[in-house]
Design an enzyme around this catalytic site. Structure first.
Site, PDB file in Angstrom:
ATOM      1  N   ASP A 156       3.633  -0.679  -9.914  1.00  0.00           N
ATOM      2  CA  ASP A 156       4.907  -1.021  -9.279  1.00  0.00           C
ATOM      3  C   ASP A 156       5.031  -2.542  -9.193  1.00  0.00           C
ATOM      4  O   ASP A 156       5.717  -3.072  -8.325  1.00  0.00           O
ATOM      5  CB  ASP A 156       4.973  -0.388  -7.881  1.00  0.00           C
ATOM      6  CG  ASP A 156       6.393  -0.322  -7.335  1.00  0.00           C
ATOM      7  OD1 ASP A 156       7.328  -0.123  -8.140  1.00  0.00           O
ATOM      8  OD2 ASP A 156       6.584  -0.478  -6.112  1.00  0.00           O
ATOM      9  N   GLY A 194       0.774  -1.239   0.000  1.00  0.00           N
ATOM     10  CA  GLY A 194       0.000   0.000   0.000  1.00  0.00           C
ATOM     11  C   GLY A 194       0.802   1.284   0.000  1.00  0.00           C
ATOM     12  O   GLY A 194       0.231   2.365   0.141  1.00  0.00           O
ATOM     13  N   ASP A 245      -4.460  -5.887  -6.192  1.00  0.00           N
ATOM     14  CA  ASP A 245      -3.300  -6.756  -6.007  1.00  0.00           C
ATOM     15  C   ASP A 245      -3.785  -8.172  -5.748  1.00  0.00           C
ATOM     16  O   ASP A 245      -4.850  -8.368  -5.159  1.00  0.00           O
ATOM     17  CB  ASP A 245      -2.424  -6.287  -4.848  1.00  0.00           C
ATOM     18  CG  ASP A 245      -0.996  -6.818  -4.948  1.00  0.00           C
ATOM     19  OD1 ASP A 245      -0.816  -8.053  -4.913  1.00  0.00           O
ATOM     20  OD2 ASP A 245      -0.059  -6.014  -5.067  1.00  0.00           O
ATOM     21  N   TRP A 255       2.339   2.984  -2.432  1.00  0.00           N
ATOM     22  CA  TRP A 255       1.964   3.930  -3.489  1.00  0.00           C
ATOM     23  C   TRP A 255       0.549   4.449  -3.278  1.00  0.00           C
ATOM     24  O   TRP A 255       0.265   5.621  -3.535  1.00  0.00           O
ATOM     25  CB  TRP A 255       2.106   3.265  -4.860  1.00  0.00           C
ATOM     26  CG  TRP A 255       3.518   3.291  -5.366  1.00  0.00           C
ATOM     27  CD1 TRP A 255       4.666   3.228  -4.611  1.00  0.00           C
ATOM     28  CD2 TRP A 255       3.941   3.398  -6.725  1.00  0.00           C
ATOM     29  NE1 TRP A 255       5.763   3.276  -5.419  1.00  0.00           N
ATOM     30  CE2 TRP A 255       5.355   3.380  -6.721  1.00  0.00           C
ATOM     31  CE3 TRP A 255       3.271   3.490  -7.933  1.00  0.00           C
ATOM     32  CZ2 TRP A 255       6.105   3.462  -7.896  1.00  0.00           C
ATOM     33  CZ3 TRP A 255       4.013   3.565  -9.109  1.00  0.00           C
ATOM     34  CH2 TRP A 255       5.409   3.553  -9.089  1.00  0.00           C
ATOM     35  N   LYS A 267       7.029   0.475 -13.299  1.00  0.00           N
ATOM     36  CA  LYS A 267       8.360  -0.075 -13.022  1.00  0.00           C
ATOM     37  C   LYS A 267       8.704  -1.112 -14.081  1.00  0.00           C
ATOM     38  O   LYS A 267       7.922  -2.014 -14.351  1.00  0.00           O
ATOM     39  CB  LYS A 267       8.401  -0.724 -11.641  1.00  0.00           C
ATOM     40  CG  LYS A 267       9.725  -1.423 -11.330  1.00  0.00           C
ATOM     41  CD  LYS A 267       9.891  -1.731  -9.863  1.00  0.00           C
ATOM     42  CE  LYS A 267       8.913  -2.764  -9.359  1.00  0.00           C
ATOM     43  NZ  LYS A 267       9.072  -2.997  -7.908  1.00  0.00           N
ATOM     44  N   ASP A 309      -6.396 -11.366  -9.046  1.00  0.00           N
ATOM     45  CA  ASP A 309      -5.484 -11.355 -10.188  1.00  0.00           C
ATOM     46  C   ASP A 309      -6.244 -10.797 -11.387  1.00  0.00           C
ATOM     47  O   ASP A 309      -7.140 -11.462 -11.915  1.00  0.00           O
ATOM     48  CB  ASP A 309      -5.007 -12.781 -10.452  1.00  0.00           C
ATOM     49  CG  ASP A 309      -3.961 -12.871 -11.544  1.00  0.00           C
ATOM     50  OD1 ASP A 309      -3.804 -11.883 -12.296  1.00  0.00           O
ATOM     51  OD2 ASP A 309      -3.307 -13.920 -11.659  1.00  0.00           O
TER      52      ASP A 309
END
EC number: 2.1.1.166
Length: 209
Positions: free
Chosen positions: A124, A63, A83, A65, A164, A99
């Site tokens: 990320d 958590g 997530d 971000w 990322k 997912d």
């Protein structure tokens, strides 16, 4: 041999982690991970997130971000986080565990987004690392491709994307795909990113597809 390498690598990571300036600072500030500082640095340079915006945070757990994003969007903004791992609630963040490669999870995420498009997509995400580049790099590139696909589904015109990416096989092709979708693409290596890590962040603005 590979087991020994992973053990040595894990031990090194643990030593670095507990002696890490950003880990200590995150604990002091009540942030859930050192990754929060990476988004703060991107924000300082690129002003991605503004009050009132809608933000999607992919790979959000634990958590870090989302904590930064929800403060930036303010009361009139919205942060939708997703997530596969669980995440403790954050006030103002709409979290979906699952997912998003699965159709039902993707549909639930799109339902949360609603009819309006979003202003920023954040990712990320990283795979569980095996220590083998031949395994890890394709997995990492698959995740960033999914994040870009999410942009195509939910991002508003002139929206922004921060992701990322690990430098290696597939990076140049991915950069080309991002440049085709956005007017401006910058490569950032935040100070809070470990120097030996191959991770960089692509900051793309002006979504044009």
């Amino acid at each position: 041999m590979s087991g020994k390498k992973r053990t040595a690598s894990s031990n090194r990571w643990m030593l670095e982690h507990f002696d890490d300036h950003y880990v200590k600072l995150a604990q002091k500030r009540g942030l859930r991970s050192r990754a929060a500082f990476k988004l703060e640095e991107l924000q300082q340079k690129d002003q991605l997130i503004r009050p009132g915006m809608t933000v999607v945070d992919l790979g959000a757990a634990p958590g870090g971000w989302s904590q930064v994003a929800v403060k930036l969007v303010g009361d009139k903004g919205k942060v939708i986080a997703c997530d596969i791992l669980p995440m403790d609630p954050i006030v103002g963040v709409d979290f979906l565990q699952g997912d998003f490669r699965e159709e039902k999870v993707l549909e639930a995420l799109l339902t949360r987004v609603g009819a309006d498009k979003v202003d920023v997509v954040l990712s990320d995400m990283a795979p569980n690392m095996s220590g083998s580049d031949g395994v890890d790099q394709p997995r990492a590139m698959y995740l960033v491709e999914l994040a870009l696909d999410m942009c195509h589904q939910v991002l508003a015109p002139n929206g922004s994307f921060a992701v990322k990416v690990f430098q290696g096989e597939g990076f140049d092709e991915y950069m080309k795909a991002v440049k085709e979708a956005f007017k401006v693409v910058k490569t950032r290596k935040p100070d809070s990113s470990r120097a030996r890590s191959r991770e960089v962040y692509l900051v793309a603005t002006g979504y044009k597809l």
